[in-house]
Design an enzyme around this catalytic site. Sequence first.
Site, PDB file in Angstrom:
ATOM      1  N   ASP A  28      53.452  51.616  34.209  1.00 44.65           N
ATOM      2  CA  ASP A  28      52.509  52.364  35.052  1.00 44.65           C
ATOM      3  C   ASP A  28      52.173  53.690  34.385  1.00 44.65           C
ATOM      4  O   ASP A  28      53.038  54.551  34.214  1.00 44.65           O
ATOM      5  CB  ASP A  28      53.150  52.588  36.427  1.00 44.65           C
ATOM      6  CG  ASP A  28      52.300  53.479  37.323  1.00 44.65           C
ATOM      7  OD1 ASP A  28      51.080  53.590  37.059  1.00 44.65           O
ATOM      8  OD2 ASP A  28      52.858  54.047  38.286  1.00 44.65           O
ATOM      9  N   ASN A  47      49.513  55.765  35.470  1.00 45.31           N
ATOM     10  CA  ASN A  47      48.834  56.763  36.323  1.00 45.31           C
ATOM     11  C   ASN A  47      49.520  56.967  37.671  1.00 45.31           C
ATOM     12  O   ASN A  47      48.887  57.361  38.649  1.00 45.31           O
ATOM     13  CB  ASN A  47      47.349  56.414  36.493  1.00 45.31           C
ATOM     14  CG  ASN A  47      47.151  55.138  37.295  1.00 45.31           C
ATOM     15  OD1 ASN A  47      48.121  54.436  37.599  1.00 45.31           O
ATOM     16  ND2 ASN A  47      45.923  54.839  37.663  1.00 45.31           N
ATOM     17  N   ASP A  91      50.963  55.302  40.217  1.00 45.46           N
ATOM     18  CA  ASP A  91      50.758  54.714  41.542  1.00 45.46           C
ATOM     19  C   ASP A  91      51.682  53.508  41.764  1.00 45.46           C
ATOM     20  O   ASP A  91      51.527  52.761  42.728  1.00 45.46           O
ATOM     21  CB  ASP A  91      49.290  54.317  41.754  1.00 45.46           C
ATOM     22  CG  ASP A  91      48.844  53.241  40.774  1.00 45.46           C
ATOM     23  OD1 ASP A  91      49.640  52.868  39.878  1.00 45.46           O
ATOM     24  OD2 ASP A  91      47.695  52.771  40.892  1.00 45.46           O
ATOM     25  N   ASP A 123      49.359  49.293  34.379  1.00 45.69           N
ATOM     26  CA  ASP A 123      47.926  49.445  34.110  1.00 45.69           C
ATOM     27  C   ASP A 123      47.667  49.617  32.613  1.00 45.69           C
ATOM     28  O   ASP A 123      48.601  49.655  31.802  1.00 45.69           O
ATOM     29  CB  ASP A 123      47.376  50.651  34.884  1.00 45.69           C
ATOM     30  CG  ASP A 123      48.229  51.885  34.644  1.00 45.69           C
ATOM     31  OD1 ASP A 123      48.517  52.191  33.470  1.00 45.69           O
ATOM     32  OD2 ASP A 123      48.651  52.531  35.634  1.00 45.69           O
ATOM     33  N   ASP A 136      42.472  36.390  28.788  1.00 43.20           N
ATOM     34  CA  ASP A 136      42.701  35.158  29.537  1.00 43.20           C
ATOM     35  C   ASP A 136      41.355  34.714  30.100  1.00 43.20           C
ATOM     36  O   ASP A 136      40.645  35.497  30.728  1.00 43.20           O
ATOM     37  CB  ASP A 136      43.680  35.444  30.689  1.00 43.20           C
ATOM     38  CG  ASP A 136      44.598  34.269  30.966  1.00 43.20           C
ATOM     39  OD1 ASP A 136      44.077  33.169  31.165  1.00 43.20           O
ATOM     40  OD2 ASP A 136      45.832  34.479  30.990  1.00 43.20           O
ATOM     41  N   ASP A 143      42.868  29.147  30.496  1.00 42.93           N
ATOM     42  CA  ASP A 143      43.684  28.710  31.619  1.00 42.93           C
ATOM     43  C   ASP A 143      43.368  27.269  32.025  1.00 42.93           C
ATOM     44  O   ASP A 143      42.198  26.917  32.202  1.00 42.93           O
ATOM     45  CB  ASP A 143      43.381  29.657  32.792  1.00 42.93           C
ATOM     46  CG  ASP A 143      44.328  29.503  33.948  1.00 42.93           C
ATOM     47  OD1 ASP A 143      45.523  29.765  33.756  1.00 42.93           O
ATOM     48  OD2 ASP A 143      43.875  29.108  35.036  1.00 42.93           O
ATOM     49  N   GLU A 173      45.673  26.325  27.567  1.00 41.70           N
ATOM     50  CA  GLU A 173      46.856  25.941  28.330  1.00 41.70           C
ATOM     51  C   GLU A 173      46.651  24.480  28.726  1.00 41.70           C
ATOM     52  O   GLU A 173      45.627  24.136  29.309  1.00 41.70           O
ATOM     53  CB  GLU A 173      46.992  26.806  29.585  1.00 41.70           C
ATOM     54  CG  GLU A 173      48.279  26.518  30.334  1.00 41.70           C
ATOM     55  CD  GLU A 173      48.227  26.940  31.801  1.00 41.70           C
ATOM     56  OE1 GLU A 173      49.288  27.149  32.389  1.00 41.70           O
ATOM     57  OE2 GLU A 173      47.124  27.025  32.366  1.00 41.70           O
ATOM     58  N   HIS A 211      54.400  34.148  32.305  1.00 42.35           N
ATOM     59  CA  HIS A 211      54.326  34.609  33.692  1.00 42.35           C
ATOM     60  C   HIS A 211      54.482  33.475  34.709  1.00 42.35           C
ATOM     61  O   HIS A 211      54.511  33.736  35.902  1.00 42.35           O
ATOM     62  CB  HIS A 211      52.980  35.305  33.893  1.00 42.35           C
ATOM     63  CG  HIS A 211      51.844  34.334  33.732  1.00 42.35           C
ATOM     64  ND1 HIS A 211      51.536  33.770  32.502  1.00 42.35           N
ATOM     65  CD2 HIS A 211      50.994  33.788  34.628  1.00 42.35           C
ATOM     66  CE1 HIS A 211      50.534  32.919  32.664  1.00 42.35           C
ATOM     67  NE2 HIS A 211      50.178  32.911  33.935  1.00 42.35           N
ATOM     68  N   ASP A 212      54.539  32.236  34.242  1.00 41.49           N
ATOM     69  CA  ASP A 212      54.641  31.094  35.163  1.00 41.49           C
ATOM     70  C   ASP A 212      56.040  30.507  35.250  1.00 41.49           C
ATOM     71  O   ASP A 212      56.259  29.550  35.988  1.00 41.49           O
ATOM     72  CB  ASP A 212      53.693  29.969  34.722  1.00 41.49           C
ATOM     73  CG  ASP A 212      52.242  30.304  35.010  1.00 41.49           C
ATOM     74  OD1 ASP A 212      51.986  31.083  35.959  1.00 41.49           O
ATOM     75  OD2 ASP A 212      51.372  29.791  34.287  1.00 41.49           O
TER      76      ASP A 212
HETATM   77  C1  GLC Z   1      47.660  28.738  35.017  1.00 39.39           C
HETATM   78  C2  GLC Z   1      48.191  30.136  35.104  1.00 39.39           C
HETATM   79  C3  GLC Z   1      48.852  30.317  36.439  1.00 39.39           C
HETATM   80  C4  GLC Z   1      47.846  30.088  37.527  1.00 39.39           C
HETATM   81  C5  GLC Z   1      47.119  28.770  37.350  1.00 39.39           C
HETATM   82  C6  GLC Z   1      45.854  28.748  38.149  1.00 39.39           C
HETATM   83  O1  GLC Z   1      48.661  27.792  35.041  1.00 39.39           O
HETATM   84  O2  GLC Z   1      49.019  30.406  34.031  1.00 39.39           O
HETATM   85  O3  GLC Z   1      49.456  31.575  36.568  1.00 39.39           O
HETATM   86  O4  GLC Z   1      48.463  30.108  38.777  1.00 39.39           O
HETATM   87  O5  GLC Z   1      46.727  28.523  36.025  1.00 39.39           O
HETATM   88  O6  GLC Z   1      44.916  29.617  37.601  1.00 39.39           O
HETATM   89 CA    CA Z   2      49.106  52.489  37.735  1.00 41.97          CA
END
Ligand code: GLC
Ligand code: CA
Length: 596
Positions: A61, A63, A65, A69, A138, A234, A288, A360-361
């Site tokens: 972060d 800024n 909050d 970011d 992305d 994606d 992906e 992140h998944d």
């Molecule tokens: C991909 C992304 C995931 C998202 C899904 C729908 O698998 O990595 O985070 O929920 O697509 O966009």
């Molecule tokens: Ca921030």
Amino acid sequence: MQEVRVWMMSGRMQEVRVWMMSGRMKVARKWKRGVSVLKKADRDWYKTAVFYQIWVRSFADGNHDGIGDLYGVYEKLPYIRSLGVTAIWFNPLYPSPNADFGYDISDYCDIHPDYGDLDQFKKVLDRAHELGMKVIMDLVINHTSDEHKWFKESRKGKDNPYSDYYIWRDEPNNWDSILEGSAWEYDETRGQYYLHLFAKKQPDLNMDNPKVREEVKNILRFWLDMGVDGFREDVINFISKREGLPNGIGFLPIIGSMMHYKDGPHIHEYMKEFREVCDEYGAVQIGEGPMTTIGNALKYLSGNTKSLDMMFSFDHMTADCLFTEYIHRPFKLIRFKKAISKWQYKLEGKAWNSLYLENHDHPRIISRYGSEKFHKESGTALAFSYLFLKGTPFIYQGQEIGMTNIRLSSIHKYIDVSSINNYFKYHLKDDEKSRLHRIHVSSRDSSRTPVQWNSGRYAGFSDVKPWFYLNPNYKKINVAAQEEDKYSILNCYRECLALRRKSKTLIYGEYREYEKNHPYVYMYERRLGNNAYIVIASFAKEKIPFVLPEKFRGHVCEVALSNYPEKDIAGKRMILPKDFLMLEPYEAMVLRVKYK
Ligand code: GLC
Ligand code: CA
């Protein structure tokens, strides 16, 4: 209202005209062709690259909050570079109501106000370039947010110009969505159902409509004109649905309908159109590919349907589960090795692998395939097990310090739409404790807790209360502490990347697996001519003897890397034992070998 801005980019002046249009900012393509056009071959940079993935909301972060970011990212760019990373993949940075944290986009050509604005993005992009790092965005085009202008128009009725931007039906079929119940939602205004393969707030675009594909190409050009180097695309293998949207196999939830949209009938035609735009810029495309088979992946990656440079496969992510982390089973190293080797062998000479253990998944890898008890040992053994494979490594934020899963005390503390859906939809007869346990081992929220920068208040992520729970182990596991420790996971990642960087063998050498049926040891080789590296990594929680394949017994080699500093073998010559190698828990080493 018109305004001309001049942006500096890698030493050249680029003129981009920005003007306000119906209240929102649009950037026009105003670049002289030829300046931004690269030869196709220039794209090969991805083969020697190492990517760092940023899920910005939880990165840093800047800024004050409590939300990560692009100001925070800007400050941390030197840190990222210091890892030996040469490219960044940003998860979606666009305006989004966050029903699926950025994967529900309400405007493709802007930056979410929580993260900054286009100017700040451009600053980050230019600085990353100056530091020697490429940047990819992305691209989420299977669906938009239901708050996207196109959808707001489309739902108004069949005469609307955006009417066919989405997939509308009078009657739903039997498909299930991947994130949230049925794949169909009734819209009162339009009086029809719309398709959403993911959450309700993520209506699927109708890619069969040429106007939609033109929109996609405009989005590509928008970011490419700004100077980005490519895209992570994606669920790209889902964008072409079978005509008529036939029913799936009803008793198989989710999977039962996938054959009607995975690698669909027109996918390669559409991909070709997008590839042509990316080719104008020499931009890299990484897709992906959930549930994709190698056979299908090769169609995207090679031959005359080649449209992608790399694909993210999922096979190696199910060594402790079935299809998805929610259906958990105990980790088996053999499953992991088998999946990795399959992709390594089958892509050899034909296509290029992408290598990852986290994103992140998925929950954190040490909590899944390693051991929180042997935190440092297993974190480094896991690093050795994938950073030297053939392909391009991706490191997810926090992975380099071995962040682990968070275990929140109630489902109400979770925010990921899929965790919440799973909890309230399946295993309802089980007791609460075991239902919550299923969330602990599977939730995507574990990878989305704020990055642990130091042991201070709020882990150095922010100076105010962060938007999401910090993992309480931040006092022990954090960047600052690991900077101080020569043998930390962090410094191990640095060493691994440094070794990769200077070795052609580790980039281009052929892969070969040894002792593939060994339940606790992963052993593989990368060989180019007479030079080879051998990785040996134990996944056992106790000390075990490891009998080497015959050809290596008594062989002289050099230990390039070891994750047991107390053994003091790194950088030294070693004669491989004729009987067995005694391996400590999660002991791993990289050996340099010369063949005659
Ligand atoms: C991909 C992304 C995931 C998202 C899904 C729908 O698998 O990595 O985070 O929920 O697509 O966009
Ligand atoms: Ca921030």
